[in-house]
Design a protein around this motif. Sequence first.
Motif, PDB file in Angstrom:
ATOM      1  N   UNK A   1       3.739  41.814  24.921  1.00  0.00           N
ATOM      2  CA  UNK A   1       4.833  41.073  24.328  1.00  0.00           C
ATOM      3  C   UNK A   1       5.114  41.586  22.931  1.00  0.00           C
ATOM      4  N   UNK A   2       6.330  42.036  22.715  1.00  0.00           N
ATOM      5  CA  UNK A   2       6.782  42.434  21.389  1.00  0.00           C
ATOM      6  C   UNK A   2       7.513  41.231  20.791  1.00  0.00           C
ATOM      7  N   UNK A   3       7.016  40.720  19.688  1.00  0.00           N
ATOM      8  CA  UNK A   3       7.531  39.446  19.195  1.00  0.00           C
ATOM      9  C   UNK A   3       8.995  39.524  18.776  1.00  0.00           C
TER      10      UNK A   3
ATOM     11  N   UNK B   1      19.641  41.093  17.096  1.00  0.00           N
ATOM     12  CA  UNK B   1      19.426  40.359  18.346  1.00  0.00           C
ATOM     13  C   UNK B   1      19.924  41.179  19.532  1.00  0.00           C
ATOM     14  N   UNK B   2      21.086  41.800  19.361  1.00  0.00           N
ATOM     15  CA  UNK B   2      21.704  42.553  20.448  1.00  0.00           C
ATOM     16  C   UNK B   2      20.918  43.811  20.783  1.00  0.00           C
ATOM     17  N   UNK B   3      20.382  44.505  19.784  1.00  0.00           N
ATOM     18  CA  UNK B   3      19.578  45.705  20.042  1.00  0.00           C
ATOM     19  C   UNK B   3      18.404  45.368  20.950  1.00  0.00           C
TER      20      UNK B   3
ATOM     21  N   UNK C   1      11.370  39.033  30.210  1.00  0.00           N
ATOM     22  CA  UNK C   1      11.843  37.848  29.508  1.00  0.00           C
ATOM     23  C   UNK C   1      12.214  38.179  28.075  1.00  0.00           C
ATOM     24  N   UNK C   2      13.132  37.380  27.554  1.00  0.00           N
ATOM     25  CA  UNK C   2      13.630  37.516  26.186  1.00  0.00           C
ATOM     26  C   UNK C   2      13.657  36.106  25.617  1.00  0.00           C
ATOM     27  N   UNK C   3      12.753  35.843  24.673  1.00  0.00           N
ATOM     28  CA  UNK C   3      12.580  34.489  24.151  1.00  0.00           C
ATOM     29  C   UNK C   3      12.903  34.450  22.673  1.00  0.00           C
ATOM     30  N   UNK C   4      13.802  33.545  22.272  1.00  0.00           N
ATOM     31  CA  UNK C   4      14.082  33.344  20.852  1.00  0.00           C
ATOM     32  C   UNK C   4      13.085  32.321  20.311  1.00  0.00           C
TER      33      UNK C   4
ATOM     34  N   UNK D   1      11.780  36.187  19.326  1.00  0.00           N
ATOM     35  CA  UNK D   1      12.846  36.870  18.601  1.00  0.00           C
ATOM     36  C   UNK D   1      13.531  35.947  17.592  1.00  0.00           C
ATOM     37  N   UNK D   2      13.591  36.393  16.360  1.00  0.00           N
ATOM     38  CA  UNK D   2      14.477  35.825  15.347  1.00  0.00           C
ATOM     39  C   UNK D   2      14.772  36.904  14.324  1.00  0.00           C
ATOM     40  N   UNK D   3      15.832  36.728  13.560  1.00  0.00           N
ATOM     41  CA  UNK D   3      16.242  37.742  12.584  1.00  0.00           C
ATOM     42  C   UNK D   3      16.580  37.008  11.286  1.00  0.00           C
ATOM     43  N   UNK D   4      15.692  37.089  10.323  1.00  0.00           N
ATOM     44  CA  UNK D   4      15.853  36.333   9.083  1.00  0.00           C
ATOM     45  C   UNK D   4      16.627  37.138   8.032  1.00  0.00           C
ATOM     46  N   UNK D   5      17.184  36.414   7.063  1.00  0.00           N
ATOM     47  CA  UNK D   5      17.910  37.032   5.948  1.00  0.00           C
ATOM     48  C   UNK D   5      17.478  36.370   4.651  1.00  0.00           C
TER      49      UNK D   5
END
Length: 397
Positions: free
Chosen positions: A254-256, A319-321, A334-337, A290-294
Amino acid sequence: MKVRRWMTAGAVAVATVAALNTVPAAAGKPYDPTSQTLGALGLRHGLQVGTAISMDALNDADDPQYRKIAATEFSSVTAENVMKWESLEPTRGNYNWGPADQLVDFAKRNRQRVRGHVLVWHNQLPEWLTGGVADGSISKPELRELLRRHITTVAKRYQGRIWQWDVVNEAVSDPWDTPPTLHYKGFWAEHLGPGYLADAFRWARAADPKALLYYNDYNIEAFGSGNPADDKTQFVYDMLRRLRAQGVPVDGVGSQGHLGTQYGNYNTFQVTEALRRFTSLGLVTAFTEVDVRSQLTEGVRAGDSEEINPRLQASAANFSVLMKACLAVRSCLSYTVWGFSDNHSWVPGWFDDPPEGLATIYDENYQPKLAYHEIKSDLILAGPPYVLPRLAPKPRR
């Protein structure tokens, strides 16, 4: 569970593509895929699109929208905290199953699969365990037996109800740690040595013969230098290759997917290549958190659209990549946010110097952000010949 065995199903899979991509339409009314949920669109490809669940938010009577989205938008769920050791066994020998049972029951009612998180991690351990080791009242042989008992007890309780288990989480250091050379880190490596990984997977398999067993970690979305001394992805790849060669029942990695818009980010081909290399070991894969912080600059906090919009666009691209790479590799199941709304994100509470946020696919008012729409479009527009149905692995014995 070897890749070449999966390929024998290729002809059948290709033959079913048309059926998988057939969409319903009411008489006289065109089908609108944008009206479908992420979970439903993922299932067109055999992909589970899931979220981590906060049980506090799920049980908040003043926040019904959280429960509604959690129940309807996703096809799988992960326990954000309630399956971690400190939550399950706060005092020695006394398990608090209630919240974890509630999550599993919630998933069953909503026809969702469950990712179990997590059996072995060096964080969020009960104080009686870490304190006992520190004061010498728990010896190393006893600690190993406690770990075996914990894995066995938890995995057996949920046998048949957990689809994927994160068996071991974050066992590898980072290049910025001390020492900088990558190594096995944390409580379990310190007290039991790296052999605990193989033990953990074998105990988990004995307790649950059918769950897919994953190693889970962050910063392994793409390869870097290829030197295991400073390339974490390479270190994890080599580690899993050795474990598989020893017959350890590791099924997946699993890649977080915890990313940030302030960093140089990956492109889809880099991430795809990493997934394919792990697949070459006979492993299935997943994006698990998956999350993408700023960074929340003064302008962002003041509502300056000139600062907010570029961050939302960069977040959506990240997120799209990960979604496109997952779709491109049939072993990515699976793809989990990691949480779906900014008002229930772990990021602001953890990254506060400088403050960070804006990490999820819904805003604080549960309005879908650009990231939501981009991964939805990825799911809608994907199809043969480059995106084919997921492979159906069998757990390794």
